[in-house]
Design a protein around this motif. Structure first.
Motif, PDB file in Angstrom:
ATOM      1  N   SER A  82     -88.754  11.191 -35.577  1.00 27.31           N
ATOM      2  CA  SER A  82     -87.349  10.798 -35.415  1.00 27.31           C
ATOM      3  C   SER A  82     -87.131   9.415 -36.020  1.00 27.31           C
ATOM      4  O   SER A  82     -88.095   8.688 -36.297  1.00 27.31           O
ATOM      5  N   GLY A  83     -85.868   9.067 -36.175  1.00 25.24           N
ATOM      6  CA  GLY A  83     -85.548   7.723 -36.630  1.00 25.24           C
ATOM      7  C   GLY A  83     -86.048   6.674 -35.646  1.00 25.24           C
ATOM      8  O   GLY A  83     -86.561   5.627 -36.048  1.00 25.24           O
ATOM      9  N   MET A  84     -85.924   6.969 -34.342  1.00 25.76           N
ATOM     10  CA  MET A  84     -86.394   6.006 -33.336  1.00 25.76           C
ATOM     11  C   MET A  84     -87.906   5.800 -33.442  1.00 25.76           C
ATOM     12  O   MET A  84     -88.397   4.682 -33.265  1.00 25.76           O
ATOM     13  N   ILE A  87     -88.551   3.425 -36.297  1.00 27.50           N
ATOM     14  CA  ILE A  87     -88.259   2.028 -35.959  1.00 27.50           C
ATOM     15  C   ILE A  87     -89.347   1.465 -35.045  1.00 27.50           C
ATOM     16  O   ILE A  87     -89.853   0.362 -35.260  1.00 27.50           O
ATOM     17  N   TYR A 108     -77.617   0.216 -34.009  1.00 24.57           N
ATOM     18  CA  TYR A 108     -77.528   1.542 -33.407  1.00 24.57           C
ATOM     19  C   TYR A 108     -77.913   1.426 -31.917  1.00 24.57           C
ATOM     20  O   TYR A 108     -78.835   0.678 -31.577  1.00 24.57           O
ATOM     21  N   THR A 111     -81.553   1.696 -30.857  1.00 25.33           N
ATOM     22  CA  THR A 111     -82.349   0.551 -31.309  1.00 25.33           C
ATOM     23  C   THR A 111     -82.084  -0.656 -30.419  1.00 25.33           C
ATOM     24  O   THR A 111     -82.998  -1.406 -30.075  1.00 25.33           O
ATOM     25  N   GLU A 151     -79.559  -3.658 -40.015  1.00 33.18           N
ATOM     26  CA  GLU A 151     -79.083  -2.383 -40.558  1.00 33.18           C
ATOM     27  C   GLU A 151     -78.170  -2.659 -41.752  1.00 33.18           C
ATOM     28  O   GLU A 151     -77.377  -3.602 -41.714  1.00 33.18           O
ATOM     29  N   ASP A 180     -82.930  -0.913 -41.596  1.00 35.62           N
ATOM     30  CA  ASP A 180     -82.573   0.466 -41.253  1.00 35.62           C
ATOM     31  C   ASP A 180     -81.448   0.884 -42.198  1.00 35.62           C
ATOM     32  O   ASP A 180     -80.337   0.349 -42.139  1.00 35.62           O
ATOM     33  N   THR A 182     -80.187   3.992 -42.623  1.00 35.04           N
ATOM     34  CA  THR A 182     -79.667   5.309 -42.248  1.00 35.04           C
ATOM     35  C   THR A 182     -78.204   5.515 -42.622  1.00 35.04           C
ATOM     36  O   THR A 182     -77.819   6.580 -43.109  1.00 35.04           O
ATOM     37  N   SER A 202     -83.333   7.198 -40.391  1.00 35.11           N
ATOM     38  CA  SER A 202     -83.258   8.419 -39.607  1.00 35.11           C
ATOM     39  C   SER A 202     -82.866   9.526 -40.577  1.00 35.11           C
ATOM     40  O   SER A 202     -81.759   9.511 -41.123  1.00 35.11           O
ATOM     41  N   THR A 204     -82.352  12.417 -39.741  1.00 32.76           N
ATOM     42  CA  THR A 204     -81.472  13.263 -38.933  1.00 32.76           C
ATOM     43  C   THR A 204     -80.040  13.254 -39.451  1.00 32.76           C
ATOM     44  O   THR A 204     -79.299  14.219 -39.277  1.00 32.76           O
ATOM     45  N   LYS A 205     -79.644  12.164 -40.071  1.00 29.38           N
ATOM     46  CA  LYS A 205     -78.245  11.947 -40.436  1.00 29.38           C
ATOM     47  C   LYS A 205     -77.996  12.442 -41.866  1.00 29.38           C
ATOM     48  O   LYS A 205     -78.203  13.597 -42.135  1.00 29.38           O
ATOM     49  N   ILE A 214     -84.235  16.706 -36.455  1.00 30.89           N
ATOM     50  CA  ILE A 214     -84.482  15.289 -36.177  1.00 30.89           C
ATOM     51  C   ILE A 214     -85.710  14.856 -36.986  1.00 30.89           C
ATOM     52  O   ILE A 214     -86.714  15.576 -37.023  1.00 30.89           O
ATOM     53  N   GLY A 215     -85.616  13.697 -37.618  1.00 27.79           N
ATOM     54  CA  GLY A 215     -86.772  13.189 -38.360  1.00 27.79           C
ATOM     55  C   GLY A 215     -86.547  11.737 -38.747  1.00 27.79           C
ATOM     56  O   GLY A 215     -85.416  11.248 -38.749  1.00 27.79           O
ATOM     57  N   ILE A 366     -73.883  11.067 -36.555  1.00 25.01           N
ATOM     58  CA  ILE A 366     -73.229  10.714 -37.818  1.00 25.01           C
ATOM     59  C   ILE A 366     -73.941  11.468 -38.937  1.00 25.01           C
ATOM     60  O   ILE A 366     -75.028  12.001 -38.757  1.00 25.01           O
TER      61      ILE A 366
HETATM   62  C1  LIG Z   1     -79.368   7.956 -35.437  1.00 25.26           C
HETATM   63  C2  LIG Z   1     -79.820   6.634 -35.848  1.00 25.26           C
HETATM   64  C3  LIG Z   1     -81.109   6.197 -35.508  1.00 25.26           C
HETATM   65  C4  LIG Z   1     -82.050   7.031 -34.677  1.00 25.26           C
HETATM   66  O1  LIG Z   1     -82.446   8.183 -35.342  1.00 25.26           O
HETATM   67  P1  LIG Z   1     -82.946   9.513 -34.583  1.00 25.26           P
HETATM   68  O2  LIG Z   1     -83.389  10.396 -35.687  1.00 25.26           O
HETATM   69  O3  LIG Z   1     -81.777  10.041 -33.807  1.00 25.26           O
HETATM   70  O4  LIG Z   1     -84.063   9.089 -33.674  1.00 25.26           O
HETATM   71  C5  LIG Z   1     -81.500   4.938 -35.927  1.00 25.26           C
HETATM   72  N1  LIG Z   1     -80.683   4.144 -36.650  1.00 25.26           N
HETATM   73  C6  LIG Z   1     -79.443   4.539 -36.994  1.00 25.26           C
HETATM   74  C7  LIG Z   1     -78.583   3.622 -37.814  1.00 25.26           C
HETATM   75  C8  LIG Z   1     -78.967   5.786 -36.609  1.00 25.26           C
HETATM   76  O5  LIG Z   1     -77.726   6.171 -36.954  1.00 25.26           O
END
Ligand SMILES: *Cc1c(COP(=O)(O)O)cnc(C)c1O
Length: 423
Positions: A82-84, A87, A108, A111, A151, A180, A182, A202, A204-205, A214-215, A366
Motif C-alpha cells: 500500500s501507499g502507507m 511511506i 494525507y 500520513t 507531498e 509523496d 501520489t 500510492s 492505489t490512486k 491497493i499498492g 482519489i
Molecule cells: C491514498 C494516499 C496515500 C496512502 O495510500 P494507500 O495506498 O491508501 O495506503 C498516501 N499518500 C497520499 C497522497 C494518498 O492520496
C-alpha cells in the motif's frame, strides 16, 4: 531512454523468457526452485541475484517496480502492499528511536496520523511545519534530523511544494528529501528532476487508476550520499546478512536494497503478484488518463468559479490559488484532478449537495477514472474539534472533488443539478 508515454506502456518489460507472452504474465507463486545448494546459499547471502521468495521479489512485481522507477526518473523501485507501507518503510529505512524527521503539515490523513502518533510512539519525532514557507524546514534542523518529507500537492489545501528549494535545504543539512508524488504522478511532475532523493507513491490512486487494487512504491533516485555518518544502518555491517554493508554492496541503490532485503523481509508488506498485474494494466494508460483528468478538473474548477452558489474554489491550476506560480513551474502539464470548493450555506448545504449527486461517487478516495466527491467535515475529519478543523484547513462548507475521465459536460451537469438542490 524512451519518453514517458512509451515507458508507461513498455517500461521494465523485456519479454517473458519462459513463454514469450506479450503481456506481463502473473507469476502467482510464493517461491522459486534453487539450482543447487550452492546457488541457494549464494542467494541467501545476497552474493547472487535471483528469486527466492515472493515476500521480497516476484517477476510480475519486478516489471512494475522497474516501470515506475523509470517513469519517476529514479534508479530502482520497491513495490509494497500500500501507499502507507511505502511511506512507513521509506522512513524506517533511515530513522530509529531518537531520530527526527521534518515534514510538511499538509499531508494525507493517514500520513498525518502515522507521523504525529505512531512514529512518535516508536521514538521517532516528526516536526510538522508549514511548507508554504520552505525556510520553516530549516528552523527545525538539528543533529538528529534524518529526512525531510512533503507531498507534491498537499492535502487538503492543494498547495504545491517548492521541491527544489526544500531539497536544497535538506541537502545543506546532509539529509534526503522524500516526496509523496501520489496526487500528481510522474506524468505531471517528477520530483527527482528537482532534487528529491526518494519518491513514494500510492499506486492505489491514479497509477492503478481504476479503483481496483491497493499498492505502493518507493523509488530511489540513486544520488544521495549515505556515508556522511548519519545513516549507520546503511554504512555499518548488517549481522543478519553476514555483516554485509549496504553502501559497499549496492552502491547507488543501497537505500532501496536495504528497504527490500531488510525491511520487506522482516515487516512483510508484500504486494500480491495479481495486484501488480492489475496496476500494470492501469499504468499503460496513465499518460492518457492524466491529460483528461487535468482538462476535466480545470473545466470543473472554472465552472465553479463563476457560480453564485459557490463561496470559494481551490485549484492550483487557476490564478486565484496561492500556489499558482509554483504550479506553473512544477505542474506545467496540468494541475491534476483534485478540486476543492466551499458551498454557500455551510455544513447543511454541503450534506445536501453530497446527497444529490448521481454521477459522482460519494467515497473517500482519489485518482479513480470515475469522478469522486467527499465532504471531509462529516466523514474523514468528523472526530476533529472546531479548532482542529481550522488547523487542518477543513471548513464545514468544504467539498473535495477528484475529477474523473468521463465526458466533462456530464460531470458539470451533475454538479449543477446537485448545487440547485442546496437552494
Ligand atoms: C491514498 C494516499 C496515500 C496512502 O495510500 P494507500 O495506498 O491508501 O495506503 C498516501 N499518500 C497520499 C497522497 C494518498 O492520496
Amino acid at each position: 531512454m524512451h519518453k514517458l508515454g512509451t515507458i508507461a506502456v513498455h517500461g521494465g518489460q523485456s519479454g517473458d523468457p519462459a513463454t514469450k507472452a506479450r503481456a506481463v504474465p502473473i507469476y502467482q507463486t510464493t517461491s522459486y526452485l534453487f539450482d543447487s545448494t550452492e546457488h541457494a546459499a549464494k542467494l541467501f547471502a545476497l552474493r547472487d541475484t535471483g528469486n527466492i521468495y515472493t515476500r521480497i521479489m516476484n517477476p510480475t512485481t519486478d516489471v512494475l517496480e522497474k516501470r515506475v522507477a523509470q517513469l519517476e526518473g529514479g534508479k530502482a523501485g520497491l513495490a509494497v502492499a500500500s501507499g502507507m507501507a511505502a511511506i512507513t518503510l521509506s522512513i524506517l529505512n533511515i530513522a530509529g528511536p531518537g531520530d527526527e524527521i521534518i515534514a510538511s503539515s499538509l499531508l494525507y490523513g493517514g500520513t498525518f496520523t502515522l507521523f504525529s502518533s505512531t512514529l512518535a510512539k516508536m521514538g521517532i519525532k516528526v516536526h510538522l511545519v508549514d511548507s508554504t514557507e520552505p525556510d520553516n524546514f530549516a528552523k527545525c534542523i538539528n543533529d538528529r534530523t534524518r529526512a525531510f518529507f512533503g507531498e507534491t500537492i498537499g492535502n487538503p489545501s492543494l498547495d504545491v511544494l517548492d521541491i527544489e528549494r526544500v531539497a536544497e535545504i535538506a541537502h545543506e543539512a546532509g539529509v534526503p528529501l522524500i516526496v509523496d508524488n501520489t496526487a500528481v504522478t510522474p506524468v505531471l511532475c517528477r520530483p527527482i528532476d528537482y532534487g528529491a532523493d526518494v519518491v513514494v507513491n500510492s499506486l492505489t490512486k491514479f497509477m492503478g487508476g481504476h479503483g481496483t487494487s491497493i499498492g505502493g512504491l518507493i523509488v530511489d533516485a540513486g544520488r544521495f550520499d549515505w556515508t556522511n555518518g548519519k545513516f549507520p544502518g546503511l554504512t555499518e555491517p548488517d549481522p543478519t546478512y553476514n555483516s554485509l554493508i549496504y553502501t559497499d554492496a549496492f552502491g547507488e541503490i543501497a537505500y532501496l536494497m536495504k528497504a527490500r532485503v531488510h525491511l520487506l523481509r522482516d515487516f512483510g508488506p508484500a504486494l500480491s503478484p495479481f495486484n501488480a498485474f492489475l496496476l500494470l494494466q492501469g499504468l499503460e494508460t496513465l499518460h492518457l488518463r492524466m491529460e483528461r483528468h487535468c482538462a476535466n478538473a480545470h473545466d470543473v474548477a472554472t465552472f465553479l468559479t463563476g457560480d453564485p452558489r459557490v463561496q470559494w474554489v481551490s485549484y492550483p491550476g487557476l490564478p486565484t490559488h496561492s500556489s499558482f506560480e509554483l504550479a506553473r513551474k512544477y505542474l506545467s502539464k496540468g494541475a491534476s484532478a483534485l478540486v476543492g470548493f466551499g458551498i454557500k450555506g455551510g455544513y447543511d448545504a454541503a450534506v445536501t449537495f453530497i446527497e444529490n449527486v448521481h454521477l459522482l461517487s460519494h467515497l473517500a478516495n482519489i485518482g479513480d477514472a470515475k469522478s469522486l466527491v467527499v465532504h471531509p467535515a462529516s466523514t474523514t475529519h468528523q472526530q476533529l474539534s472546531p479548532d482542529e478543523l481550522v488547523a487542518a484547513g477543513v471548513s464545514d462548507d468544504f467539498i473535495r472533488l477528484s475529477i474523473g475521465i468521463e465526458d466533462v459536460q456530464d460531470i458539470i451537469e451533475d454538479i449543477d443539478q446537485a448545487l440547485a438542490c442546496t437552494k
